[in-house]
Each structure stands twice: as C-alpha cells, then as structure tokens.
Design a protein around this motif. Structure first.
Motif, PDB file in Angstrom:
ATOM      1  N   GLU A 179      15.168  18.868  -1.729  1.00 25.03           N
ATOM      2  CA  GLU A 179      14.343  17.233  -1.937  1.00 25.03           C
ATOM      3  C   GLU A 179      14.116  15.808  -1.425  1.00 25.03           C
ATOM      4  OE1 GLU A 179      13.020  14.160  -5.649  1.00 25.03           O
ATOM      5  OE2 GLU A 179      13.419  16.404  -6.456  1.00 25.03           O
ATOM      6  N   LEU A 200       9.621  24.910  -9.648  1.00 20.70           N
ATOM      7  CA  LEU A 200      11.522  25.623 -10.257  1.00 20.70           C
ATOM      8  C   LEU A 200      10.950  26.579 -11.023  1.00 20.70           C
ATOM      9  CD1 LEU A 200      12.606  22.562 -11.435  1.00 20.70           C
ATOM     10  CD2 LEU A 200      13.474  23.099  -9.329  1.00 20.70           C
ATOM     11  N   ASP A 201      11.896  27.811 -11.064  1.00 18.63           N
ATOM     12  CA  ASP A 201      12.091  28.941 -11.210  1.00 18.63           C
ATOM     13  C   ASP A 201      12.045  29.065 -12.863  1.00 18.63           C
ATOM     14  OD1 ASP A 201      13.622  31.534 -12.671  1.00 18.63           O
ATOM     15  OD2 ASP A 201      12.917  32.063 -11.372  1.00 18.63           O
ATOM     16  N   LYS A 202      10.903  29.861 -13.348  1.00 14.92           N
ATOM     17  CA  LYS A 202      11.162  29.234 -15.171  1.00 14.92           C
ATOM     18  C   LYS A 202      12.360  29.291 -16.092  1.00 14.92           C
ATOM     19  CE  LYS A 202       5.798  30.971 -15.430  1.00 14.92           C
ATOM     20  NZ  LYS A 202       5.202  31.466 -15.742  1.00 14.92           N
ATOM     21  N   VAL A 203      13.151  30.358 -16.165  1.00 22.90           N
ATOM     22  CA  VAL A 203      14.439  30.732 -16.454  1.00 22.90           C
ATOM     23  C   VAL A 203      15.344  30.081 -15.853  1.00 22.90           C
ATOM     24  CG1 VAL A 203      15.891  32.323 -16.879  1.00 22.90           C
ATOM     25  CG2 VAL A 203      13.395  32.723 -16.558  1.00 22.90           C
ATOM     26  N   LYS A 204      15.781  29.776 -14.568  1.00 20.59           N
ATOM     27  CA  LYS A 204      16.824  29.391 -13.986  1.00 20.59           C
ATOM     28  C   LYS A 204      16.977  27.770 -13.345  1.00 20.59           C
ATOM     29  CE  LYS A 204      17.644  33.778 -11.320  1.00 20.59           C
ATOM     30  NZ  LYS A 204      17.764  34.084  -9.848  1.00 20.59           N
ATOM     31  N   ARG A 205      15.691  27.409 -13.660  1.00 17.37           N
ATOM     32  CA  ARG A 205      15.613  25.861 -13.030  1.00 17.37           C
ATOM     33  C   ARG A 205      15.979  25.927 -11.858  1.00 17.37           C
ATOM     34  NH1 ARG A 205      11.403  24.716 -15.984  1.00 17.37           N
ATOM     35  NH2 ARG A 205      11.741  22.756 -15.772  1.00 17.37           N
ATOM     36  N   THR A 206      15.927  25.784 -10.834  1.00 20.04           N
ATOM     37  CA  THR A 206      15.841  26.398  -9.672  1.00 20.04           C
ATOM     38  C   THR A 206      15.125  26.767  -8.693  1.00 20.04           C
ATOM     39  OG1 THR A 206      16.466  29.057  -8.997  1.00 20.04           O
ATOM     40  CG2 THR A 206      18.507  27.594  -9.508  1.00 20.04           C
ATOM     41  N   PRO A 207      15.154  26.218  -7.651  1.00 15.73           N
ATOM     42  CA  PRO A 207      14.115  25.942  -6.669  1.00 15.73           C
ATOM     43  C   PRO A 207      13.594  27.375  -6.223  1.00 15.73           C
ATOM     44  CG  PRO A 207      15.153  24.249  -5.896  1.00 15.73           C
ATOM     45  CD  PRO A 207      16.057  25.075  -7.115  1.00 15.73           C
ATOM     46  N   CYS A 208      12.094  27.628  -6.576  1.00 11.87           N
ATOM     47  CA  CYS A 208      11.373  28.754  -6.049  1.00 11.87           C
ATOM     48  C   CYS A 208      10.860  28.831  -5.082  1.00 11.87           C
ATOM     49  CB  CYS A 208      10.770  29.247  -7.306  1.00 11.87           C
ATOM     50  SG  CYS A 208       9.549  28.162  -7.545  1.00 11.87           S
ATOM     51  N   CYS A 259       6.513  23.131  -3.429  1.00 10.45           N
ATOM     52  CA  CYS A 259       6.389  21.930  -3.845  1.00 10.45           C
ATOM     53  C   CYS A 259       5.249  20.935  -3.771  1.00 10.45           C
ATOM     54  CB  CYS A 259       7.624  21.134  -3.286  1.00 10.45           C
ATOM     55  SG  CYS A 259       7.512  20.425  -0.968  1.00 10.45           S
TER      56      CYS A 259
END
Length: 112
Positions: free
Chosen positions: A50, A70-78, A81
């Motif tokens: 960011e 964010l990835d739905k499961v891992k909560r990491t950038p996908c 933005c």
C-alpha cells in the motif's frame, strides 16, 4: 444532476467494463463513472505494498485512501486495489500518467 455536468472530465475515457450489479440505470452508472474520484488498479504483484502505491499515485494528487484487494481465505493482497482521490482532476491524472507504469516488475493497469 445539472451540477455533475461541470465535474465531468472528458479527457480520460471510461473503460469497457461495467458493473452489472449496479442498482441504477445505465445512464446513472455512466454519470457516476464520469464524476468518480476512485480508480481501479489491476495487474499488481502480490508483493506490492500500500505504501508503494501511495507514493506512486500521490504524484498525481492527494490520495484519500487505498483499498487493497485481498484473498478471501488468506487475507493477503491478490493483485488489485482501488485508489480514491479527493478531486476528480487528480484521479484523471492518476489514470493518464500511471497507467502502463511498471511496479515490482509488472505493468499496472488503471481504469475508472
């Protein structure tokens, strides 16, 4: 509705994508897109931060906020933005000058 005509920046065209879940009419969507201060940014590296995006897009004007996808499961950038500016003119500059820029070895894409 008449006031929004003064806010339209016709120098940067809207892309082809349209949100089919938009609750209003096609005409209302077009008006919103032509007065929007928010950009979609795609093809980001999963490692782009960011802070990097804020530094890049701030060159076009004052950034209000950045919302990282964010990835739905891992909560990491996908890889995408949204960048919200305070002013339409700054958002148009963001599209005009940042689209096609390379960041983290990836050519990023901007759109309304």
């Amino acid at each position: 509705a008449k006031m929004s005509a003064f806010l339209v920046d016709s120098s940067v065209k809207t892309g082809q994508y349209r949100d089919r879940s938009f609750p209003g009419s096609r005409e209302e969507l077009e008006v919103k897109l032509k007065t929007s201060t928010t950009l979609y940014v795609g093809n980001l590296s999963f490692y782009t931060t960011e802070e990097q995006l804020h530094a890049l897009f701030s060159m076009a004007g004052d950034v209000k906020r950045i919302i990282m996808g964010l990835d739905k499961v891992k909560r990491t950038p996908c890889g995408f933005c949204f960048v919200e500016y305070y002013m339409r003119e700054a958002a148009a500059k963001g599209i005009r000058y940042v689209n096609g820029t390379k960041i983290d070895d990836r050519v990023i894409r901007t759109d309304w």
